[in-house]
Each structure stands twice: as structure tokens, then as C-alpha cells.
Design an enzyme around this catalytic site. Structure first.
Site, PDB file in Angstrom:
ATOM      1  N   MET A 168       5.492 -13.266 -36.295  1.00  0.00           N
ATOM      2  CA  MET A 168       5.088 -14.531 -35.241  1.00  0.00           C
ATOM      3  C   MET A 168       3.973 -15.203 -35.554  1.00  0.00           C
ATOM      4  SD  MET A 168       5.756 -13.040 -31.354  1.00  0.00           S
ATOM      5  CE  MET A 168       4.345 -12.207 -31.059  1.00  0.00           C
ATOM      6  N   ALA A 195       0.019 -16.155 -37.486  1.00  0.00           N
ATOM      7  CA  ALA A 195      -1.194 -15.352 -37.371  1.00  0.00           C
ATOM      8  C   ALA A 195      -1.318 -14.315 -38.281  1.00  0.00           C
ATOM      9  CB  ALA A 195      -1.693 -15.010 -35.889  1.00  0.00           C
ATOM     10  N   LEU A 196      -0.915 -14.528 -39.559  1.00  0.00           N
ATOM     11  CA  LEU A 196      -0.495 -13.518 -40.547  1.00  0.00           C
ATOM     12  C   LEU A 196      -2.076 -13.186 -41.133  1.00  0.00           C
ATOM     13  CD1 LEU A 196       2.228 -15.400 -42.618  1.00  0.00           C
ATOM     14  CD2 LEU A 196       2.465 -13.661 -40.617  1.00  0.00           C
ATOM     15  N   GLY A 213      -1.901  -7.175 -43.033  1.00  0.00           N
ATOM     16  CA  GLY A 213      -0.692  -6.498 -42.627  1.00  0.00           C
ATOM     17  C   GLY A 213       0.564  -7.001 -42.930  1.00  0.00           C
ATOM     18  N   HIS A 214       0.642  -8.287 -42.505  1.00  0.00           N
ATOM     19  CA  HIS A 214       2.061  -9.247 -42.949  1.00  0.00           C
ATOM     20  C   HIS A 214       2.309  -9.517 -44.426  1.00  0.00           C
ATOM     21  CE1 HIS A 214       0.761 -10.506 -38.818  1.00  0.00           C
ATOM     22  NE2 HIS A 214       1.858 -10.430 -38.550  1.00  0.00           N
ATOM     23  N   SER A 254      -4.511  -6.379 -36.855  1.00  0.00           N
ATOM     24  CA  SER A 254      -3.942  -7.113 -35.782  1.00  0.00           C
ATOM     25  C   SER A 254      -4.287  -8.737 -35.634  1.00  0.00           C
ATOM     26  CB  SER A 254      -4.030  -6.187 -34.503  1.00  0.00           C
ATOM     27  OG  SER A 254      -3.571  -7.007 -33.569  1.00  0.00           O
ATOM     28  N   SER A 255      -3.285  -9.280 -35.279  1.00  0.00           N
ATOM     29  CA  SER A 255      -3.534 -10.690 -34.945  1.00  0.00           C
ATOM     30  C   SER A 255      -4.434 -10.887 -33.800  1.00  0.00           C
ATOM     31  CB  SER A 255      -2.215 -11.587 -34.657  1.00  0.00           C
ATOM     32  OG  SER A 255      -1.449 -11.204 -35.707  1.00  0.00           O
ATOM     33  N   ARG A 256      -4.802  -9.705 -32.936  1.00  0.00           N
ATOM     34  CA  ARG A 256      -5.485  -9.744 -31.828  1.00  0.00           C
ATOM     35  C   ARG A 256      -6.864  -9.433 -32.075  1.00  0.00           C
ATOM     36  NH1 ARG A 256      -1.955  -8.909 -26.887  1.00  0.00           N
ATOM     37  NH2 ARG A 256       0.248  -9.020 -28.089  1.00  0.00           N
TER      38      ARG A 256
HETATM   39  O1  PAF Z   1       6.307  -7.766 -34.485  1.00  0.00           O
HETATM   40  C1  PAF Z   1       6.482  -8.896 -34.124  1.00  0.00           C
HETATM   41  O2  PAF Z   1       5.717  -9.933 -34.804  1.00  0.00           O
HETATM   42  C2  PAF Z   1       7.443  -9.639 -33.107  1.00  0.00           C
HETATM   43  O3  PAF Z   1       7.638  -8.565 -32.338  1.00  0.00           O
HETATM   44  C3  PAF Z   1       8.759  -9.925 -33.914  1.00  0.00           C
HETATM   45  C4  PAF Z   1       9.248  -8.819 -34.571  1.00  0.00           C
HETATM   46  C5  PAF Z   1       8.662 -10.860 -34.915  1.00  0.00           C
HETATM   47  C6  PAF Z   1       9.756 -10.411 -32.989  1.00  0.00           C
HETATM   48  O4  PAF Z   1       9.343 -11.455 -32.265  1.00  0.00           O
END
Ligand code: PAF
Length: 293
Positions: free
Chosen positions: A29, A31-32, A35-36, A194-196
Site C-alpha cells: 500500500m 509508504a515503503l 521491510g518492503h 511498520s508504516s505506522r
Molecule cells: O499488507 C498490505 O500492505 C496490504 O494489506 C495488501 C496486501 C497490499 C493488500 O492491500
């Protein structure tokens, strides 16, 4: 790119150009963070063509305010993905994904979605699985020669319940994709990325460290074949005034059913997943640690 048609054409072209036989999808989603980046790096190492999707999915948010508050950092995201060597970024608008408004037919995540995160976020996993199903279709490689390319999709272990549900959906509905779990990335002090986390004040961030500390205690006891003594680890979390504990348990990683028998007075043996969720200031945080003893 923003349209599914363009994604399909470009990924087919790239796969052919590289003479490739595998394609990886990393749904996000945006806001990387690191972790991403780790998800994307793993995908790049294992596939000839890698697609990352960035889509803030309205279907998985309960309150409109949460959806609006969700951080959007497209430029920085694109720079990070470029540095990692991702081939294609799919960042559709809401109208591309849900052209007729909200879909009337959706994935029902079933009973495994009713507990833990699902208990405090009703409908969240139906919405998440519905978009994951769509993204898995968008990111599917076209035929390249006689053989069908291998198709893999990457999910972080931090969202353990989402991962278990995606694995379940793919198995139950025969999606032709291999789901690859990627371990949690932590900052040096142990906080799961986490993005949060950006919404935590300095004091709240310090307080939030008790979550990973409590999990580490459980992990150490499991590795030493001791009783897990969840109660004392839970007391540690509850001693932190800025932390409001929601749940803390040890579960089967596939079914998410509690392994209560194994947790109290007898030495822990086997496989499990210690899971925790808490509100720290305005932010709901989740974390977990796999146990294998
Ligand atoms: O984990 C996330 O970022 C979201 O739940 C996902 C898997 C991209 C689905 O919107």
C-alpha cells in the site's frame, strides 16, 4: 504505470525480452520502508521480472479517517523500488481497481478472520483478500513459449494473519501462484518496521519496544524448552503505562488457533507463533515471532 492493460503488456514484453521464466509480485500500500525493500529484494533475487503494486485499498479500512490518514509517499517509494531493481511498479487509481464502485462480489475470509486483528477490524480481511485476489490476477505472467512462467507473490510475516489467510485463499481457490513469506525486518532496538511507526512520539516509540522484548522472552523460553509462562511476559507489557495490550498469545501459525496447552506449565515443543497487538498512543501495533523448538 496505472492501468492493468499496460501492466500486462509491459510485463509480457519484459519477460520475453529477458527470455525469462518467472515473475514475482509484491503487493503493497506504499509508504515503503526497509521491510518492503526486503520483500522486493527477495522477489528480485528469485524472479526474472518483478512487479510491485502500490494501492491504498479503501475496502480494507473501517473508518474513512484511517484511509485518509494513511501515508502516501509515491515519489520516495518509486526511488526505493528503483534502487532495489524492481522492473515494474503498478500504481492504479481507485477507479481502475473498482470501476463500478465497490464490488458486490467479494472474497469472504471465513472464520480465521474473525479473531485477533479481525476482532477489532471487522471486514478488514474480506477487503484485504478481495484486493489481493485482484492484484494476483493483475500481476500474473502471460504465457512465454511452451511453458507457463513460474509465478510467485511475496508477503511479510509481520502481518501473520494476513499471510495465513492469503495462503488459505490460494490453496482453497486454486490460485496458480506460490506465496513466499518474508521475515520481519526490525530496527536495531528490536521494533518491527511498520508504516505506522512514523505516528509514534519519541516516548511512545520507546514504550513500544516492550512488545518485541516480550516476544523475545517467549522465544528464549521456547528455544530452551522451558514452559513459555505467557503470564509473566504479559505482565511485562502491562507494566508499561503507554501500552494498551489487545492480545498476546501463542498460536498455530497455519490455523491461528491458540496452543494454550503448550504455553503454561509444560516445556514448549513443536512449532508455534507468538503474536501480540497493542495500542501505543494513537497507533495500533502488531508483532510476532515464530517458535520452533
Ligand atoms: O499488507 C498490505 O500492505 C496490504 O494489506 C495488501 C496486501 C497490499 C493488500 O492491500
Amino acid at each position: 504505470m496505472t492501468t492493468a492493460a499496460r501492466l500486462r503488456a509491459e510485463s509480457a514484453r519484459l519477460l520475453k525480452e529477458k527470455g525469462g521464466s518467472s515473475q514475482g509480485l509484491v503487493p503493497t500500500m506504499g509508504a515503503l520502508h526497509e521491510g518492503h525493500a526486503e520483500l522486493a529484494r527477495t522477489a528480485v533475487a528469485q524472479n526474472d521480472v518483478v512487479v510491485v503494486s502500490i494501492f491504498v485499498n479503501p475496502l480494507q479500512f473501517g473508518e474513512a479517517a484511517d484511509l485518509e490518514r494513511y501515508p502516501r509517499t509515491l515519489e520516495a517509494d518509486l526511488a526505493l523500488l528503483d534502487a532495489v531493481g524492481v522492473d515494474l511498479v503498478f500504481a492504479p487509481e481507485v477507479e481502475e481497481v473498482y470501476p463500478g464502485g465497490q464490488p458486490t462480489v467479494r472474497i469472504s475470509a471465513g472464520p480465521m478472520a474473525a479473531k485477533w486483528e479481525g476482532a477489532s477490524r471487522p471486514g478488514h480481511f474480506d477487503g484485504a483478500l478481495t484486493v489481493v485476489a485482484k492484484l494476483l490476477h493483475y500481476g500474473m505472467p502471460g504465457a512465454a513459449g511452451a511453458e507457463l512462467p513460474t509465478y510467485r507473490a511475496y508477503f511479510g510475516q509481520k502481518d501473520a494473519q494476513q499471510l495465513a489467510l492469503v495462503q488459505r485463499m490460494v490453496a482453497d481457490l486454486n490460485f496458480p501462484v506460490e506465496i513466499v513469506p518474508v521475515p520481519i525486518v526490525r530496527s536495531a532496538d528490536g521494533l518491527a518496521l511498520s508504516s505506522r511507526n512514523r505516528f509514534l512520539s519519541a516516548g511512545e516509540r520507546e514504550a513500544a519496544l516492550v512488545l518485541s522484548r516480550a516476544l523475545r522472552l517467549i522465544e528464549e523460553r521456547a528455544n530452551a524448552h522451558q514452559p513459555l509462562d505467557l503470564e509473566s511476559a504479559q505482565a511485562l507489557v502491562e507494566s508499561q503505562p503507554l501500552v494498551e495490550l489487545d492480545y498476546f498469545d501463542v498460536v498455530d501459525p497455519r490455523t491461528l488457533e491458540p496452543l494454550a496447552e503448550n504455553c503454561r506449565d509444560t516445556p514448549f515443543r513443536g512449532e508455534g507463533l507468538a503474536i501480540i497487538a497493542a495500542k501505543v498512543g494513537p497507533v495500533r501495533l502488531i508483532d510476532n515471532v515464530p517458535l520452533d523448538s
